[in-house]
Design an enzyme around this catalytic site. Structure first.
Site, mmCIF file in Angstrom:
data_model
loop_
_atom_site.group_PDB
_atom_site.id
_atom_site.type_symbol
_atom_site.label_atom_id
_atom_site.label_comp_id
_atom_site.label_asym_id
_atom_site.label_seq_id
_atom_site.Cartn_x
_atom_site.Cartn_y
_atom_site.Cartn_z
ATOM 1 N N TYR A 1 33.824 -20.375 -8.299
ATOM 2 C CA TYR A 1 32.892 -21.740 -8.135
ATOM 3 C C TYR A 1 34.322 -22.448 -9.324
ATOM 4 O O TYR A 1 33.911 -24.447 -9.196
ATOM 5 C CB TYR A 1 31.281 -21.337 -8.113
ATOM 6 N N LYS B 1 35.892 -26.171 -8.431
ATOM 7 C CA LYS B 1 35.368 -27.254 -9.028
ATOM 8 C C LYS B 1 35.818 -28.138 -9.808
ATOM 9 O O LYS B 1 36.854 -29.279 -9.895
ATOM 10 C CB LYS B 1 33.766 -27.484 -9.703
HETATM 11 N N1 LIG Z 1 22.085 -26.990 -9.051
HETATM 12 C C1 LIG Z 1 23.387 -26.790 -9.667
HETATM 13 O O1 LIG Z 1 22.917 -26.640 -11.054
HETATM 14 C C2 LIG Z 1 24.902 -27.294 -10.121
HETATM 15 C C3 LIG Z 1 24.925 -27.883 -11.185
HETATM 16 C C4 LIG Z 1 26.045 -28.249 -11.219
HETATM 17 C C5 LIG Z 1 26.277 -29.060 -9.977
HETATM 18 N N2 LIG Z 1 26.161 -28.750 -8.454
HETATM 19 C C6 LIG Z 1 26.462 -29.505 -7.376
HETATM 20 O O2 LIG Z 1 25.982 -30.089 -6.625
HETATM 21 C C7 LIG Z 1 25.900 -29.703 -5.217
HETATM 22 C C8 LIG Z 1 24.671 -30.025 -4.616
HETATM 23 O O3 LIG Z 1 23.860 -28.422 -5.591
HETATM 24 P P1 LIG Z 1 22.657 -28.002 -4.856
HETATM 25 O O4 LIG Z 1 22.076 -27.556 -6.342
HETATM 26 O O5 LIG Z 1 21.834 -29.598 -4.718
HETATM 27 O O6 LIG Z 1 22.915 -27.043 -4.056
HETATM 28 P P2 LIG Z 1 22.776 -26.483 -2.671
HETATM 29 O O7 LIG Z 1 22.167 -25.172 -2.034
HETATM 30 O O8 LIG Z 1 19.859 -26.854 -3.212
HETATM 31 O O9 LIG Z 1 22.350 -27.705 -1.657
HETATM 32 C C9 LIG Z 1 23.567 -27.869 -1.317
HETATM 33 C C10 LIG Z 1 23.671 -27.961 0.542
HETATM 34 O O10 LIG Z 1 24.627 -27.554 0.831
HETATM 35 C C11 LIG Z 1 25.123 -27.254 2.331
HETATM 36 N N3 LIG Z 1 26.482 -27.172 2.525
HETATM 37 C C12 LIG Z 1 26.996 -25.508 1.731
HETATM 38 N N4 LIG Z 1 27.616 -24.429 2.145
HETATM 39 C C13 LIG Z 1 27.605 -26.275 3.537
HETATM 40 C C14 LIG Z 1 29.335 -26.270 4.478
HETATM 41 N N5 LIG Z 1 30.261 -25.651 4.692
HETATM 42 N N6 LIG Z 1 28.859 -27.869 4.767
HETATM 43 C C15 LIG Z 1 27.777 -28.860 5.124
HETATM 44 N N7 LIG Z 1 27.349 -28.088 4.210
HETATM 45 C C16 LIG Z 1 27.289 -27.085 3.320
HETATM 46 C C17 LIG Z 1 23.656 -26.021 2.332
HETATM 47 O O11 LIG Z 1 23.523 -26.215 3.745
HETATM 48 C C18 LIG Z 1 22.173 -26.718 1.267
HETATM 49 O O12 LIG Z 1 22.258 -27.940 1.905
HETATM 50 C C19 LIG Z 1 26.592 -29.412 -5.126
HETATM 51 O O13 LIG Z 1 28.464 -29.392 -4.932
HETATM 52 C C20 LIG Z 1 26.697 -28.322 -6.563
HETATM 53 O O14 LIG Z 1 28.269 -27.365 -7.460
HETATM 54 C C21 LIG Z 1 25.292 -27.911 -8.654
#
Ligand SMILES: NC(=O)c1ccc[n+]([C@@H]2O[C@H](COP(=O)([O-])OP(=O)(O)OC[C@H]3O[C@@H](n4cnc5c(N)ncnc54)[C@H](O)[C@@H]3O)[C@@H](O)[C@H]2O)c1
Length: 252
Positions: free
Chosen positions: A153, A157
């Site tokens: 990951y 990123k």
């Molecule tokens: N949650 C955290 O702590 C955190 C921290 C830093 C960055 N982020 C980033 O924020 C963004 C959103 O994360 P989140 O926490 O809302 O996660 P989440 O798992 O709630 O949502 C992610 C969504 O992406 C969809 N997805 C996964 N693979 C896919 C694909 N191949 N094609 C299309 N859709 C796909 C999933 O079905 C899900 O609905 C991500 O880029 C994540 O890396 C999250």
């Protein structure tokens, strides 16, 4: 109100967490939104919640054919593309010692290829428009620090962050009115994190209760996405915007 009135936005991963919060807020501020995800049922439900200003397209971000359909939908249904929020991602746990090549490739295919394709299709669509456009890439503090338990990951990123700089510099040099920025949150309380730490009580880490807390709300990130999607941020380009309540610099 109306901070992104009549703009057309694609939001990937809009069925859940941050993507869902982005979709609800951009639509509430006047945008028409194309929601995409591999989770059809949840994605359709978010689109129904928003109403006529939204549609849902099933979309695997690693598939070029799917991207073509998504961009065509934005153009045919809503007349163009102003904003791309590259948000969908996967986050399997594993240090460099535990992560298999298969997992690395899967993560790079989704988080790497997916964002590359999104930027490529968005630039091709936005570059001829007099109003240009804006691309928002969801990265992480992982790309600025280094999370030991998330090797693949973190690598993915890092790629998204460097890609963002390249896209921004290219568009500026080419004279396109396209901005590209990356957002770097720390822990956000979404299904992605809930799956990793199911026993955590988010209230104990909420900023309302403890200013040292670092658990972010999806709405906090959506507010930054809204700003970057709007013309208010027109001079912000190629930037890496941390949204972590100073967590990264506090741990240096
Ligand atoms: N949650 C955290 O702590 C955190 C921290 C830093 C960055 N982020 C980033 O924020 C963004 C959103 O994360 P989140 O926490 O809302 O996660 P989440 O798992 O709630 O949502 C992610 C969504 O992406 C969809 N997805 C996964 N693979 C896919 C694909 N191949 N094609 C299309 N859709 C796909 C999933 O079905 C899900 O609905 C991500 O880029 C994540 O890396 C999250």
């Amino acid at each position: 109100m109306d901070r992104v009135k009549d703009k057309v936005a694609i939001i990937t991963g809009a069925a859940s967490g941050v993507g869902k919060a982005d979709a609800l807020l951009l639509a509430a501020e006047g945008a028409r939104v194309v929601l995409t995800d591999i989770n059809e049922e949840a994605g359709q439900a978010v689109a129904r919640e928003i109403g006529d200003a939204a549609c849902f397209v099933r979309h695997d971000i690693a598939s070029p054919d799917d991207w073509q359909r998504v961009v065509s939908t934005a153009v045919e249904m809503f007349g163009g593309l102003d904003v791309l929020v590259n948000n969908a991602a996967i986050c399997p746990l594993g240090s460099i010692e535990d992560t298999t090549l298969e997992t690395w490739r899967k993560v790079m295919q989704t988080n790497g290829d997916g964002y590359f394709l999104g930027c490529k299709f968005a630039v091709a669509t936005m570059k001829h428009r007099p109003s240009g456009g804006t691309i928002i890439n969801m990265s992480s503090v992982a790309a600025l620090g280094g999370l030991p338990m998330m090797a693949a990951y973190t690598g993915s990123k890092g790629a998204v962050t460097a890609l963002t700089r390249s896209v921004a510099a290219h568009c500026k040099k080419a004279g396109y009115r396209i901005r590209c920025n990356s957002i770097h949150p720390d822990g956000i309380w979404t299904p992605m994190t809930q799956a990793l730490v199911p026993d955590l009580d988010p209230a104990a880490l909420g900023i309302e209760h403890n200013p040292m807390a670092r658990m972010c709300d999806a709405k906090d990130v959506a507010n930054l996405v809204l700003f970057l999607a709007s013309d208010e941020s027109r001079f912000i380009n190629g930037a890496e915007l941390r949204i972590d309540n100073a967590q990264l610099i506090s741990s240096l």
